[in-house]
Design a protein around this motif. Structure first.
Motif, PDB file in Angstrom:
ATOM      1  N   GLY A   1      36.497  26.888  47.105  1.00 24.29           N
ATOM      2  CA  GLY A   1      37.786  27.552  46.988  1.00 24.29           C
ATOM      3  C   GLY A   1      38.061  27.991  45.563  1.00 24.29           C
ATOM      4  N   ASN A   2      39.184  28.662  45.367  1.00 24.58           N
ATOM      5  CA  ASN A   2      39.572  29.128  44.040  1.00 24.58           C
ATOM      6  C   ASN A   2      41.096  29.025  43.921  1.00 24.58           C
ATOM      7  OD1 ASN A   2      40.035  30.392  41.628  1.00 24.58           O
ATOM      8  ND2 ASN A   2      38.916  32.255  42.122  1.00 24.58           N
ATOM      9  N   PRO A   3      41.604  27.948  43.337  1.00 23.25           N
ATOM     10  CA  PRO A   3      43.061  27.771  43.231  1.00 23.25           C
ATOM     11  C   PRO A   3      43.757  28.876  42.441  1.00 23.25           C
ATOM     12  CG  PRO A   3      41.909  25.705  42.815  1.00 23.25           C
ATOM     13  CD  PRO A   3      40.856  26.772  42.848  1.00 23.25           C
ATOM     14  N   SER A   4      43.005  29.621  41.602  1.00 19.30           N
ATOM     15  CA  SER A   4      43.623  30.687  40.810  1.00 19.30           C
ATOM     16  C   SER A   4      43.685  32.017  41.564  1.00 19.30           C
ATOM     17  CB  SER A   4      42.846  30.885  39.505  1.00 19.30           C
ATOM     18  OG  SER A   4      41.543  31.386  39.763  1.00 19.30           O
ATOM     19  N   TYR A   5      43.123  32.069  42.775  1.00 16.60           N
ATOM     20  CA  TYR A   5      43.120  33.324  43.528  1.00 16.60           C
ATOM     21  C   TYR A   5      44.537  33.703  43.946  1.00 16.60           C
ATOM     22  CZ  TYR A   5      42.279  36.646  47.310  1.00 16.60           C
ATOM     23  OH  TYR A   5      42.299  37.762  48.117  1.00 16.60           O
ATOM     24  N   GLN A   6      44.886  34.967  43.716  1.00 15.98           N
ATOM     25  CA  GLN A   6      46.214  35.460  44.090  1.00 15.98           C
ATOM     26  C   GLN A   6      46.081  36.803  44.800  1.00 15.98           C
ATOM     27  OE1 GLN A   6      49.185  33.978  43.641  1.00 15.98           O
ATOM     28  NE2 GLN A   6      48.329  32.195  42.579  1.00 15.98           N
ATOM     29  N   GLN A   7      46.779  36.962  45.917  1.00 18.44           N
ATOM     30  CA  GLN A   7      46.873  38.259  46.591  1.00 18.44           C
ATOM     31  C   GLN A   7      48.303  38.422  47.100  1.00 18.44           C
ATOM     32  OE1 GLN A   7      43.770  39.689  49.202  1.00 18.44           O
ATOM     33  NE2 GLN A   7      45.255  40.504  50.651  1.00 18.44           N
ATOM     34  N   THR A   8      48.881  39.586  46.824  1.00 22.39           N
ATOM     35  CA  THR A   8      50.220  39.907  47.315  1.00 22.39           C
ATOM     36  C   THR A   8      50.135  41.132  48.201  1.00 22.39           C
ATOM     37  OG1 THR A   8      51.231  39.056  45.287  1.00 22.39           O
ATOM     38  CG2 THR A   8      52.576  40.505  46.659  1.00 22.39           C
ATOM     39  N   ASN A   9      50.441  40.977  49.478  1.00 19.01           N
ATOM     40  CA  ASN A   9      50.455  42.111  50.392  1.00 19.01           C
ATOM     41  C   ASN A   9      51.760  42.879  50.228  1.00 19.01           C
ATOM     42  OD1 ASN A   9      47.946  41.461  51.389  1.00 19.01           O
ATOM     43  ND2 ASN A   9      48.729  40.408  53.199  1.00 19.01           N
ATOM     44  N   ILE A  10      51.635  44.169  49.939  1.00 16.40           N
ATOM     45  CA  ILE A  10      52.821  45.007  49.723  1.00 16.40           C
ATOM     46  C   ILE A  10      53.397  45.473  51.053  1.00 16.40           C
ATOM     47  CG2 ILE A  10      53.637  47.144  48.654  1.00 16.40           C
ATOM     48  CD1 ILE A  10      51.472  46.724  46.529  1.00 16.40           C
TER      49      ILE A  10
ATOM     50  N   GLY B   1      47.523  45.601  49.668  1.00 15.30           N
ATOM     51  CA  GLY B   1      48.011  44.636  48.701  1.00 15.30           C
ATOM     52  C   GLY B   1      47.307  44.742  47.371  1.00 15.30           C
ATOM     53  N   VAL B   2      47.666  43.853  46.473  1.00 14.81           N
ATOM     54  CA  VAL B   2      47.024  43.740  45.163  1.00 14.81           C
ATOM     55  C   VAL B   2      46.516  42.311  45.020  1.00 14.81           C
ATOM     56  CG1 VAL B   2      48.344  45.568  44.041  1.00 14.81           C
ATOM     57  CG2 VAL B   2      49.270  43.248  44.097  1.00 14.81           C
ATOM     58  N   ALA B   3      45.385  42.176  44.316  1.00 12.85           N
ATOM     59  CA  ALA B   3      44.770  40.866  44.152  1.00 12.85           C
ATOM     60  C   ALA B   3      44.131  40.774  42.775  1.00 12.85           C
ATOM     61  CB  ALA B   3      43.732  40.623  45.248  1.00 12.85           C
ATOM     62  N   ASN B   4      43.869  39.534  42.350  1.00 11.46           N
ATOM     63  CA  ASN B   4      43.215  39.363  41.056  1.00 11.46           C
ATOM     64  C   ASN B   4      41.696  39.279  41.198  1.00 11.46           C
ATOM     65  OD1 ASN B   4      43.082  36.827  42.230  1.00 11.46           O
ATOM     66  ND2 ASN B   4      43.698  35.713  40.405  1.00 11.46           N
ATOM     67  N   GLN B   5      41.196  39.371  42.437  1.00 16.32           N
ATOM     68  CA  GLN B   5      39.754  39.422  42.677  1.00 16.32           C
ATOM     69  C   GLN B   5      39.487  40.350  43.850  1.00 16.32           C
ATOM     70  OE1 GLN B   5      37.476  35.839  42.755  1.00 16.32           O
ATOM     71  NE2 GLN B   5      38.917  34.710  41.459  1.00 16.32           N
ATOM     72  N   GLY B   6      38.298  40.961  43.847  1.00 19.91           N
ATOM     73  CA  GLY B   6      37.959  41.876  44.931  1.00 19.91           C
ATOM     74  C   GLY B   6      37.637  41.161  46.228  1.00 19.91           C
ATOM     75  N   GLY B   7      36.877  40.084  46.147  1.00 17.58           N
ATOM     76  CA  GLY B   7      36.515  39.321  47.338  1.00 17.58           C
ATOM     77  C   GLY B   7      37.583  38.301  47.667  1.00 17.58           C
ATOM     78  N   TRP B   8      37.801  38.054  48.956  1.00 16.92           N
ATOM     79  CA  TRP B   8      38.814  37.084  49.361  1.00 16.92           C
ATOM     80  C   TRP B   8      38.282  35.669  49.166  1.00 16.92           C
ATOM     81  CZ3 TRP B   8      39.271  33.101  52.833  1.00 16.92           C
ATOM     82  CH2 TRP B   8      40.559  32.619  53.064  1.00 16.92           C
TER      83      TRP B   8
ATOM     84  N   TYR C   1      43.189  46.745  43.999  1.00 14.50           N
ATOM     85  CA  TYR C   1      43.932  47.243  45.152  1.00 14.50           C
ATOM     86  C   TYR C   1      43.083  46.949  46.380  1.00 14.50           C
ATOM     87  CZ  TYR C   1      46.652  49.871  41.719  1.00 14.50           C
ATOM     88  OH  TYR C   1      47.433  50.223  40.662  1.00 14.50           O
ATOM     89  N   VAL C   2      43.681  46.408  47.418  1.00 20.42           N
ATOM     90  CA  VAL C   2      42.903  46.033  48.599  1.00 20.42           C
ATOM     91  C   VAL C   2      43.521  46.597  49.873  1.00 20.42           C
ATOM     92  CG1 VAL C   2      41.967  43.931  47.573  1.00 20.42           C
ATOM     93  CG2 VAL C   2      44.122  43.818  48.821  1.00 20.42           C
ATOM     94  N   LEU C   3      42.656  47.071  50.761  1.00 24.49           N
ATOM     95  CA  LEU C   3      42.996  47.306  52.161  1.00 24.49           C
ATOM     96  C   LEU C   3      42.367  46.141  52.905  1.00 24.49           C
ATOM     97  CD1 LEU C   3      42.469  51.113  52.904  1.00 24.49           C
ATOM     98  CD2 LEU C   3      44.600  49.829  52.958  1.00 24.49           C
TER      99      LEU C   3
ATOM    100  N   ARG D   1      37.524  44.399  54.803  1.00 23.35           N
ATOM    101  CA  ARG D   1      38.271  44.399  53.544  1.00 23.35           C
ATOM    102  C   ARG D   1      37.637  45.416  52.603  1.00 23.35           C
ATOM    103  NH1 ARG D   1      41.320  40.598  50.453  1.00 23.35           N
ATOM    104  NH2 ARG D   1      40.965  40.751  48.202  1.00 23.35           N
ATOM    105  N   ILE D   2      38.473  46.275  52.002  1.00 22.82           N
ATOM    106  CA  ILE D   2      38.023  47.245  50.998  1.00 22.82           C
ATOM    107  C   ILE D   2      38.810  46.972  49.731  1.00 22.82           C
ATOM    108  CG2 ILE D   2      37.856  49.677  50.371  1.00 22.82           C
ATOM    109  CD1 ILE D   2      37.756  50.335  53.348  1.00 22.82           C
ATOM    110  N   ALA D   3      38.093  46.756  48.625  1.00 22.67           N
ATOM    111  CA  ALA D   3      38.752  46.453  47.354  1.00 22.67           C
ATOM    112  C   ALA D   3      38.327  47.477  46.309  1.00 22.67           C
ATOM    113  CB  ALA D   3      38.389  45.040  46.897  1.00 22.67           C
ATOM    114  N   ILE D   4      39.297  47.969  45.540  1.00 23.16           N
ATOM    115  CA  ILE D   4      39.048  48.979  44.507  1.00 23.16           C
ATOM    116  C   ILE D   4      39.672  48.495  43.203  1.00 23.16           C
ATOM    117  CG2 ILE D   4      39.461  51.360  43.777  1.00 23.16           C
ATOM    118  CD1 ILE D   4      39.720  52.064  46.757  1.00 23.16           C
ATOM    119  N   ARG D   5      38.875  48.572  42.140  1.00 23.29           N
ATOM    120  CA  ARG D   5      39.359  48.185  40.812  1.00 23.29           C
ATOM    121  C   ARG D   5      39.421  49.432  39.947  1.00 23.29           C
ATOM    122  NH1 ARG D   5      36.705  43.330  37.191  1.00 23.29           N
ATOM    123  NH2 ARG D   5      38.662  42.604  36.266  1.00 23.29           N
ATOM    124  N   ALA D   6      40.623  49.825  39.521  1.00 27.91           N
ATOM    125  CA  ALA D   6      40.797  51.067  38.776  1.00 27.91           C
ATOM    126  C   ALA D   6      40.418  50.930  37.308  1.00 27.91           C
ATOM    127  CB  ALA D   6      42.244  51.549  38.894  1.00 27.91           C
ATOM    128  N   GLU D   7      40.529  49.741  36.735  1.00 30.53           N
ATOM    129  CA  GLU D   7      40.198  49.506  35.335  1.00 30.53           C
ATOM    130  C   GLU D   7      39.283  48.298  35.230  1.00 30.53           C
ATOM    131  OE1 GLU D   7      43.713  49.040  33.038  1.00 30.53           O
ATOM    132  OE2 GLU D   7      44.580  50.954  33.651  1.00 30.53           O
TER     133      GLU D   7
END
Length: 201
Positions: free
Chosen positions: A171-180, A153-160, A98-100, A86-92
């Motif tokens: 766990g983290n119930p607030s974790y969200q990831q959407t695969n584009i 995809g896009v996620a609200n955190q870098g780590g899964w 953004y995640v691969l 997993r590769i995660a990049i945060r632009a701001e």
């Protein structure tokens, strides 16, 4: 790295017998120009057999996984599957990620080059004002993929994290990831051009 050893030896043999190496002073060195670079070929295997950050669970039901378990099988599959890198990049600083994700496979390339290049013209006139060296990555002529796969995809955190688990279980119930989109790649891609890396202050 490939070295043209035959050409180098031939050039040395062509030198006069009385020639010897001598140190150059600063004034002489300042009048000389040189050019160099690196030509690379290789093969990389990225998480071919799954990553090491998560254990593969016994089932594909996320609510039964422990904090250290994850399956990357497609939705509806009955058998769990090892996850890739997993590769995660945060632009701001306050933005999303953004995640691969689940990056796996073997890829090989020939002809990737690396050198420095002076930009002192072009770029709609900006090159003249810039007048500095940049890194130039020459794209390989051909990249071959074998059993390659990834999801973007896009996620609200870098780590899964597993949102199905309670916070008490890691766990983290607030974790969200959407695969584009996701892709599987087998075959070759022809590439042309180069990538310039500009320094910043």
């Amino acid at each position: 790295m490939i070295c043209k050893a035959g050409l180098i030896i031939g050039a040395l043999l062509a030198l006069p017998a009385y020639a010897e190496m001598q140190a150059l002073d600063d004034a002489t060195l300042s009048t000389l120009n040189g050019q160099g670079g690196v030509y690379l070929s290789g093969e990389l295997s990225i998480n071919k057999d799954g990553g090491v950050l998560w254990n593969t669970p016994a089932s594909n039901n996320p609510s039964t996984w422990t904090a250290g378990q994850r399956s990357c099988a497609t939705a509806g599959a009955s058998t769990p599957e090892n996850c890739g890198m997993r590769i995660a990049i945060r632009a701001e600083a306050a933005g999303g990620w953004y995640v691969l994700d689940n990056l796996k496979g073997v890829f090989s390339f020939e002809g990737l080059t690396l050198r420095t290049r002076t930009i002192n013209s072009g770029f709609n006139g900006d090159g003249t004002a810039f007048n500095q060296d940049v890194l130039e990555f020459g794209l390989p002529n051909e990249v071959k993929f074998k059993d390659g796969s990834f999801a973007f995809g896009v996620a609200n955190q870098g780590g899964w994290q597993n949102k199905s688990l309670s916070a008490a279980n890691g766990g983290n119930p607030s974790y969200q990831q959407t695969n584009i989109f996701s892709a599987k790649i087998d075959g070759s891609i022809r590439m042309q051009g180069n990538l310039l890396v500009f320094p910043t202050n």
